[in-house]
Design a protein around this motif. Structure first.
Motif, PDB file in Angstrom:
ATOM      1  N   HIS A 222       0.832  -1.205   0.000  1.00  0.00           N
ATOM      2  CA  HIS A 222       0.000   0.000   0.000  1.00  0.00           C
ATOM      3  C   HIS A 222       0.868   1.257   0.000  1.00  0.00           C
ATOM      4  CE1 HIS A 222      -3.360   2.651   0.801  1.00  0.00           C
ATOM      5  NE2 HIS A 222      -2.733   3.126   1.868  1.00  0.00           N
ATOM      6  N   VAL A 223       1.921   1.265   0.823  1.00  0.00           N
ATOM      7  CA  VAL A 223       2.806   2.433   0.896  1.00  0.00           C
ATOM      8  C   VAL A 223       3.484   2.679  -0.447  1.00  0.00           C
ATOM      9  CG1 VAL A 223       4.918   3.349   1.937  1.00  0.00           C
ATOM     10  CG2 VAL A 223       3.216   2.214   3.372  1.00  0.00           C
ATOM     11  N   ILE A 224       3.981   1.616  -1.060  1.00  0.00           N
ATOM     12  CA  ILE A 224       4.722   1.761  -2.315  1.00  0.00           C
ATOM     13  C   ILE A 224       3.795   2.110  -3.473  1.00  0.00           C
ATOM     14  CG2 ILE A 224       6.080   0.491  -4.029  1.00  0.00           C
ATOM     15  CD1 ILE A 224       7.434  -0.959  -1.732  1.00  0.00           C
ATOM     16  N   GLU A 225       2.641   1.470  -3.524  1.00  0.00           N
ATOM     17  CA  GLU A 225       1.757   1.656  -4.676  1.00  0.00           C
ATOM     18  C   GLU A 225       1.130   3.041  -4.731  1.00  0.00           C
ATOM     19  OE1 GLU A 225      -0.851  -1.642  -4.255  1.00  0.00           O
ATOM     20  OE2 GLU A 225       0.626  -3.100  -5.011  1.00  0.00           O
ATOM     21  N   ARG A 226       1.086   3.751  -3.597  1.00  0.00           N
ATOM     22  CA  ARG A 226       0.523   5.104  -3.644  1.00  0.00           C
ATOM     23  C   ARG A 226       1.564   6.142  -4.072  1.00  0.00           C
ATOM     24  NH1 ARG A 226      -0.229   5.195   2.843  1.00  0.00           N
ATOM     25  NH2 ARG A 226       1.744   6.186   3.446  1.00  0.00           N
ATOM     26  N   ASP A 227       2.774   5.681  -4.356  1.00  0.00           N
ATOM     27  CA  ASP A 227       3.835   6.566  -4.847  1.00  0.00           C
ATOM     28  C   ASP A 227       4.380   5.955  -6.136  1.00  0.00           C
ATOM     29  OD1 ASP A 227       6.345   7.826  -5.344  1.00  0.00           O
ATOM     30  OD2 ASP A 227       6.449   8.457  -3.253  1.00  0.00           O
ATOM     31  N   ALA A 228       4.006   6.543  -7.272  1.00  0.00           N
ATOM     32  CA  ALA A 228       4.353   5.960  -8.571  1.00  0.00           C
ATOM     33  C   ALA A 228       5.865   5.850  -8.761  1.00  0.00           C
ATOM     34  CB  ALA A 228       3.747   6.797  -9.696  1.00  0.00           C
ATOM     35  N   ALA A 229       6.610   6.849  -8.277  1.00  0.00           N
ATOM     36  CA  ALA A 229       8.066   6.824  -8.450  1.00  0.00           C
ATOM     37  C   ALA A 229       8.689   5.669  -7.669  1.00  0.00           C
ATOM     38  CB  ALA A 229       8.670   8.151  -7.998  1.00  0.00           C
ATOM     39  N   LEU A 230       8.199   5.442  -6.445  1.00  0.00           N
ATOM     40  CA  LEU A 230       8.711   4.328  -5.645  1.00  0.00           C
ATOM     41  C   LEU A 230       8.416   2.993  -6.319  1.00  0.00           C
ATOM     42  CD1 LEU A 230       7.804   5.238  -1.938  1.00  0.00           C
ATOM     43  CD2 LEU A 230      10.042   5.310  -3.020  1.00  0.00           C
ATOM     44  N   SER A 231       7.204   2.840  -6.811  1.00  0.00           N
ATOM     45  CA  SER A 231       6.813   1.586  -7.468  1.00  0.00           C
ATOM     46  C   SER A 231       7.706   1.309  -8.670  1.00  0.00           C
ATOM     47  CB  SER A 231       5.350   1.664  -7.923  1.00  0.00           C
ATOM     48  OG  SER A 231       4.492   1.871  -6.836  1.00  0.00           O
ATOM     49  N   TYR A 232       7.922   2.333  -9.471  1.00  0.00           N
ATOM     50  CA  TYR A 232       8.721   2.166 -10.686  1.00  0.00           C
ATOM     51  C   TYR A 232      10.157   1.783 -10.347  1.00  0.00           C
ATOM     52  CZ  TYR A 232      11.236   3.407 -14.952  1.00  0.00           C
ATOM     53  OH  TYR A 232      12.047   3.382 -16.049  1.00  0.00           O
ATOM     54  N   LEU A 233      10.743   2.495  -9.378  1.00  0.00           N
ATOM     55  CA  LEU A 233      12.144   2.263  -9.062  1.00  0.00           C
ATOM     56  C   LEU A 233      12.358   0.901  -8.408  1.00  0.00           C
ATOM     57  CD1 LEU A 233      14.812   3.624  -9.448  1.00  0.00           C
ATOM     58  CD2 LEU A 233      14.549   4.771  -7.254  1.00  0.00           C
ATOM     59  N   LEU A 234      11.417   0.470  -7.570  1.00  0.00           N
ATOM     60  CA  LEU A 234      11.546  -0.850  -6.948  1.00  0.00           C
ATOM     61  C   LEU A 234      11.587  -1.944  -8.011  1.00  0.00           C
ATOM     62  CD1 LEU A 234      11.655  -2.621  -4.415  1.00  0.00           C
ATOM     63  CD2 LEU A 234       9.164  -2.725  -4.483  1.00  0.00           C
ATOM     64  N   LEU A 235      10.705  -1.852  -8.996  1.00  0.00           N
ATOM     65  CA  LEU A 235      10.691  -2.867 -10.050  1.00  0.00           C
ATOM     66  C   LEU A 235      11.959  -2.790 -10.905  1.00  0.00           C
ATOM     67  CD1 LEU A 235       6.937  -2.806 -11.125  1.00  0.00           C
ATOM     68  CD2 LEU A 235       8.120  -4.488  -9.704  1.00  0.00           C
ATOM     69  N   LYS A 236      12.499  -1.576 -11.088  1.00  0.00           N
ATOM     70  CA  LYS A 236      13.770  -1.450 -11.809  1.00  0.00           C
ATOM     71  C   LYS A 236      14.887  -2.151 -11.042  1.00  0.00           C
ATOM     72  CE  LYS A 236      15.066   0.815 -14.851  1.00  0.00           C
ATOM     73  NZ  LYS A 236      15.407   0.476 -16.263  1.00  0.00           N
ATOM     74  N   PRO A 241      19.449  -7.105 -14.219  1.00  0.00           N
ATOM     75  CA  PRO A 241      20.033  -8.402 -14.604  1.00  0.00           C
ATOM     76  C   PRO A 241      21.092  -8.912 -13.642  1.00  0.00           C
ATOM     77  CG  PRO A 241      19.843  -6.963 -16.510  1.00  0.00           C
ATOM     78  CD  PRO A 241      19.499  -6.128 -15.314  1.00  0.00           C
ATOM     79  N   ALA A 242      21.751  -8.006 -12.921  1.00  0.00           N
ATOM     80  CA  ALA A 242      22.755  -8.453 -11.953  1.00  0.00           C
ATOM     81  C   ALA A 242      22.109  -9.169 -10.772  1.00  0.00           C
ATOM     82  CB  ALA A 242      23.557  -7.254 -11.446  1.00  0.00           C
ATOM     83  N   ILE A 243      20.809  -8.934 -10.563  1.00  0.00           N
ATOM     84  CA  ILE A 243      20.096  -9.524  -9.435  1.00  0.00           C
ATOM     85  C   ILE A 243      19.168 -10.642  -9.884  1.00  0.00           C
ATOM     86  CG2 ILE A 243      18.558  -9.004  -7.494  1.00  0.00           C
ATOM     87  CD1 ILE A 243      21.300  -7.586  -7.422  1.00  0.00           C
ATOM     88  N   ASN A 244      18.486 -10.413 -10.989  1.00  0.00           N
ATOM     89  CA  ASN A 244      17.429 -11.326 -11.413  1.00  0.00           C
ATOM     90  C   ASN A 244      17.523 -11.516 -12.923  1.00  0.00           C
ATOM     91  OD1 ASN A 244      15.013 -12.616 -12.062  1.00  0.00           O
ATOM     92  ND2 ASN A 244      13.806 -10.744 -11.845  1.00  0.00           N
ATOM     93  N   LYS A 245      18.023 -12.659 -13.340  1.00  0.00           N
ATOM     94  CA  LYS A 245      18.240 -12.915 -14.762  1.00  0.00           C
ATOM     95  C   LYS A 245      17.170 -13.823 -15.368  1.00  0.00           C
ATOM     96  CE  LYS A 245      23.277 -12.518 -14.314  1.00  0.00           C
ATOM     97  NZ  LYS A 245      24.581 -13.194 -14.504  1.00  0.00           N
ATOM     98  N   ILE A 249       9.692  -9.517 -13.062  1.00  0.00           N
ATOM     99  CA  ILE A 249       8.893  -9.265 -11.866  1.00  0.00           C
ATOM    100  C   ILE A 249       7.956  -8.095 -12.143  1.00  0.00           C
ATOM    101  CG2 ILE A 249       8.966  -8.677  -9.421  1.00  0.00           C
ATOM    102  CD1 ILE A 249      10.130 -11.425 -10.087  1.00  0.00           C
ATOM    103  N   THR A 250       6.677  -8.266 -11.831  1.00  0.00           N
ATOM    104  CA  THR A 250       5.683  -7.246 -12.183  1.00  0.00           C
ATOM    105  C   THR A 250       5.038  -6.576 -10.977  1.00  0.00           C
ATOM    106  OG1 THR A 250       3.988  -8.971 -12.336  1.00  0.00           O
ATOM    107  CG2 THR A 250       5.156  -8.373 -14.371  1.00  0.00           C
ATOM    108  N   SER A 251       5.261  -7.091  -9.765  1.00  0.00           N
ATOM    109  CA  SER A 251       4.660  -6.489  -8.576  1.00  0.00           C
ATOM    110  C   SER A 251       5.465  -6.891  -7.350  1.00  0.00           C
ATOM    111  CB  SER A 251       3.210  -6.948  -8.403  1.00  0.00           C
ATOM    112  OG  SER A 251       3.171  -8.321  -8.029  1.00  0.00           O
TER     113      SER A 251
END
Length: 414
Positions: A222-236, A241-245, A249-251
């Motif tokens: 809830h905290v992350i999804e109400r801030d579009a910038a946070l949501s975008y950066l977390l998924l980035k 690729p250095a972490i997840n190859k 991940i979509t959510s």
């Protein structure tokens, strides 16, 4: 490939990293080490050696070379576009060094010289020099002011060394220096007791959530999804690729299923820190990343509790004073962190006091301190180098993700 190394950042006037100076533990006086083929093969097999790209990322590397190496055995396999050749010996007295420097310049390398008394301004070597480094802790400002015009006329860049406070940075910038070496950027600019701004409260909530034993995925989502910038950066972050190859991940909930609670806590903490310090130089975030990974690896080596990942969090938050321009005692009063994390950040946990001593030793090439702490922790000091090298590579990878989303540092006028 190099296994036993420290690096010190060199920043420009905008407080962006221009280069790193590399200091080699197995080289005389920190200079470029020369190994036999057998020893080089042993180091590569037994440790976690790094190439220059691994160490310095996309930045230039300042490397000291002894006069003997420059004259007789200079390693021309090094890339002239990314390596600055720094003279480790006095060029005014070494026979044959001037001619060697002329040859190295013809190969396309940039030359730098440590010259605290600024004597090169009146020496035949000046036309060959691209960069002069001046230890401002050893040089009178009157001397600097007197000689700077000659270097400016010769189109030579000037590096101020031992710049360890924001005031030193401001003074050296006013004097005309182009580049600055030292950890001034990680120090508070002014210790002012003030509340964190309301715009950062989402970040504060997240920092509290990741430091505890419990983990409320719905609340964090809830905290992350109400801030579009946070949501975008977390998924980035998570799709780096250095972490997840393997998986896209979509959510946050998808990430939790794939990565597990502990790793998600680390990335949420990382996301929080990045947004909390978005007015500061990126290098302080980068240092925090390397510390976080190093402390995390040390904690695992020492068998500490993994959830919450306290080692990672202590390293990540260890430079909050410089990020928020407040004392750590004032900062922890405003953040809903666990008591264990607060005590570690305040220097009340003997284990993490050792970690702090150790990481500062690696950052500044204080090798005797590495030996001392290795003995206290009962870990082979060469193994510590391996862990630190892994942390550097990890920190470089995460930095590459956040760079495009991180604003330029604000250089404040005094």
């Amino acid at each position: 490939m190099f296994a036993f190394i420290a690096r010190e950042p060199i920043l420009d006037k905008s407080k962006s990293v221009f280069a790193y100076e590399l200091i080699f533990r197995d080289g005389k006086g920190g200079a470029y080490p020369e190994h036999s083929p057998e020893k080089a093969q042993y180091i590569e097999a037994q440790f976690h050696p790094l190439g220059l790209d691994d160490i310095s990322g996309e930045k230039s590397s300042f490397i000291n070379f002894s006069s003997e190496t420059l004259i007789s055995r200079f390693p021309t396999t090094l890339d002239p576009a990314s390596v600055v050749v720094e003279l480790a010996d006095n060029p005014f007295t070494e026979t044959g060094l001037l001619e060697a420097c002329q040859h190295i310049k013809q190969l396309g390398y940039r030359l730098a010289i440590d010259d605290p008394m600024m004597l090169s301004a009146r020496h035949d070597i000046l036309p060959l020099i691209d960069i002069v480094k001046v230890d401002v802790s050893r040089t009178r400002f009157e001397t600097i002011e007197k000689h700077i015009p000659r270097y400016l006329d010769a189109n030579v860049k000037l590096v101020a060394e031992q710049v360890n406070t924001p005031d030193h940075f401001a003074t050296c910038s006013d004097l005309g220096f182009d580049l600055f070496q030292g950890y001034f950027f990680a120090q508070p600019e002014a210790r002012i007791v003030r509340q964190l701004p309301a715009s950062k409260m989402n970040i504060v909530d997240l920092m509290g959530e990741v430091s505890g034993d419990s983990f409320d995925i719905n609340r964090i989502s809830h905290v992350i999804e109400r801030d579009a910038a946070l949501s975008y950066l977390l998924l980035k972050f998570i799709n780096n690729p250095a972490i997840n190859k393997r998986y896209k991940i979509t959510s946050l909930k998808h990430a939790l299923n794939y990565m597990g609670e502990v790793e998600i806590k680390k990335f949420i903490a990382l996301l929080s820190l990045t947004n909390l310090g978005d007015e500061k130089p990126l290098e302080i975030i980068h240092m925090s990343l390397v510390r976080a990974k190093f402390f995390d690896l040390l904690s695992q080596q020492r068998g500490l509790k993994a959830n919450p990942p306290i080692g990672f969090l202590v390293g990540l938050f260890s430079l909050l004073e410089g990020l928020l321009d407040q004392s750590m005692s004032d900062i922890v009063k405003q953040l809903p962190l666990s008591d264990a994390l607060n005590n570690a950040l305040l220097g009340k946990n003997a284990e993490f006091v050792q970690y702090m001593t150790l990481v500062k030793a690696f950052e500044s090439a204080l090798w005797m301190n590495v030996i001392k702490v290795a003995k206290n922790l009962d870990i082979d000091q060469k193994q510590l180098h391996t862990l630190y090298n892994q942390a550097i590579v990890w920190g470089n990878g995460v930095r590459s993700v956040i760079t495009a989303h991180y604003p330029q540092a604000q250089v404040r006028a005094n």
